[in-house]
Design a protein around this motif. Structure first.
Motif, PDB file in Angstrom:
ATOM      1  N   TRP A  84      56.925  30.447  19.962  1.00  0.00           N
ATOM      2  CA  TRP A  84      56.489  29.459  18.978  1.00  0.00           C
ATOM      3  C   TRP A  84      57.608  28.925  18.102  1.00  0.00           C
ATOM      4  N   TYR A  86      59.378  26.373  18.469  1.00  0.00           N
ATOM      5  CA  TYR A  86      59.309  24.909  18.355  1.00  0.00           C
ATOM      6  C   TYR A  86      58.074  24.453  17.587  1.00  0.00           C
ATOM      7  N   MET A  87      56.908  24.951  17.951  1.00  0.00           N
ATOM      8  CA  MET A  87      55.676  24.402  17.371  1.00  0.00           C
ATOM      9  C   MET A  87      55.347  24.940  15.988  1.00  0.00           C
ATOM     10  N   ARG A  90      56.813  23.010  13.010  1.00  0.00           N
ATOM     11  CA  ARG A  90      56.293  21.641  12.947  1.00  0.00           C
ATOM     12  C   ARG A  90      54.845  21.609  12.476  1.00  0.00           C
ATOM     13  N   LEU A  91      54.086  22.621  12.817  1.00  0.00           N
ATOM     14  CA  LEU A  91      52.736  22.724  12.270  1.00  0.00           C
ATOM     15  C   LEU A  91      52.786  22.989  10.766  1.00  0.00           C
ATOM     16  N   HIS A 150      49.044  29.630  24.324  1.00  0.00           N
ATOM     17  CA  HIS A 150      49.824  29.186  25.494  1.00  0.00           C
ATOM     18  C   HIS A 150      49.718  30.235  26.586  1.00  0.00           C
ATOM     19  N   PRO A 286      57.215  17.793  23.013  1.00  0.00           N
ATOM     20  CA  PRO A 286      56.771  16.959  21.884  1.00  0.00           C
ATOM     21  C   PRO A 286      55.517  16.158  22.192  1.00  0.00           C
ATOM     22  N   LEU A 289      52.718  18.617  21.718  1.00  0.00           N
ATOM     23  CA  LEU A 289      52.556  18.876  20.286  1.00  0.00           C
ATOM     24  C   LEU A 289      51.701  17.793  19.631  1.00  0.00           C
ATOM     25  N   GLN A 290      51.878  16.542  20.025  1.00  0.00           N
ATOM     26  CA  GLN A 290      51.053  15.475  19.458  1.00  0.00           C
ATOM     27  C   GLN A 290      49.582  15.678  19.808  1.00  0.00           C
ATOM     28  N   VAL A 292      48.227  18.574  20.277  1.00  0.00           N
ATOM     29  CA  VAL A 292      47.796  19.701  19.442  1.00  0.00           C
ATOM     30  C   VAL A 292      47.445  19.211  18.043  1.00  0.00           C
TER      31      VAL A 292
END
Length: 317
Positions: A84, A86-87, A90-91, A150, A286, A289-290, A292
């Motif tokens: 996690w 990366y995500m 950003r969350l 995931h 990415p 992610l959008q 999500v």
């Protein structure tokens, strides 16, 4: 057939299953990433199992815009930090209270497998998740959480939702590279069935289970998946499901195993043909992610920008 021929056949099947499952397991490790900036260390637990940046701030209080904390569940042979990186930040930047854990460790596994999770029976991992969700709810005062998972983390939490009382505590469930019908990768489902037909069930368990009990649970036709799909399918009433799939999934075979009746099913390439992300890379994608973001805040969706994404996760973000 002679007894010696049967013994050779059994031994060959055992070795084939062991080698194939170990190969698949190692392939599930997320691609190498540049080392992220470490999160502030708040406890001995964080020292031994550091969370990703943006995660596990136990002083975080959910906002009116994002009232549900987000709980992240990693995949097989991963941990919260590497899956996690990366995500999670950003969350958090988007205003969510983000929490993660490493579940399903095998204390008997040799190094470096002691640093990763997902190896225990998924029923046991679901019980770990249940306790963690209760801790998150207690710390934040939230009535419910949202789950983003995931790989194994897209499947295991649903055992908690369906069979351990989680349906009343989870509002949204986002699964990336899920496998509700299991996988046939490398013919492992065939090898597993063949082993059972040859009376090798206990022998296969002796080879695999001390290291990774969950591995055989992923295979199409496993007892775990049969129960998960019982009583009309895996979806639990009252939970909003979103499944994110990639056509280039080399470990969930076929990738359509991730489709769930009654869920918002998204195949990345349907809206973005230039997204070539394979299984592990989806957690660093990415475009994913959008999706999500939109799944967690369906009342305020934003257009998903299509970006070219390579088959492997980049080395830095």
């Amino acid at each position: 057939m002679t007894g010696q021929g049967i013994d050779r056949r059994r031994w060959a099947a055992v070795v084939s299953i062991a080698v194939a499952v170990c190969t698949v397991g190692l392939a599930l490790v997320p691609p190498a990433q540049a080392a992220p900036q470490p999160a502030p260390v708040a406890s001995l637990t964080d020292l031994l199992d550091p969370p990703p940046p943006g995660s596990n701030d136990w002083n975080c209080r959910p906002s009116a815009a994002h009232p549900n904390p987000v709980v992240l569940t990693h995949g097989l042979l991963a941990n919260q930090g590497n899956n996690w990186s990366y995500m999670a930040p950003r969350l958090a930047e988007r205003g969510y209270c983000v929490f993660s854990l490493t579940y399903g460790r095998n204390p008997l596994a040799p190094p470096p497998l002691t640093q990763v999770g997902g190896l225990a029976p998924m029923e046991d991992s679901a019980a770990e998740l249940a306790a963690f969700v209760d801790r998150v709810r207690s710390a934040t005062g939230a009535a419910k959480v949202d789950i983003v998972g995931h790989s194994e983390g897209s499947l295991m939490p649903n055992y908690y939702v369906r069979f351990l009382g989680g349906a009343d505590k989870v509002e949204r469930y986002v699964g990336m590279t899920p496998l509700w019908d299991g996988t046939t990768v490398a013919g492992l489902d065939f090898l597993n069935r063949t082993g059972q037909q040859l009376g090798l069930g206990p022998a296969v368990g002796l080879v695999l289970d001390p290291l990774c009990v969950s591995c055989r649970q992923f295979l199409r036709g496993s007892d775990f998946l049969e129960r998960m799909n019982s009583d009309g399918g895996p979806r639990a009433d009252g939970v909003d499901y979103t499944m994110i799939l990639t056509r280039y999934d080399e470990l969930v075979v076929p990738y359509t195993s991730g489709l769930m009746d009654g869920a918002h099913n998204i195949v990345l390439q349907d809206g973005c043909p230039t997204d070539l992300a394979e299984h592990g890379a989806v957690a660093f994608d990415p475009v994913a992610l959008q999706h999500v973001f939109n799944a967690l805040d369906p009342e305020h969706p934003r257009p998903v920008q299509c970006l070219p994404v390579g088959p492997d996760a980049p080395t830095a973000r």
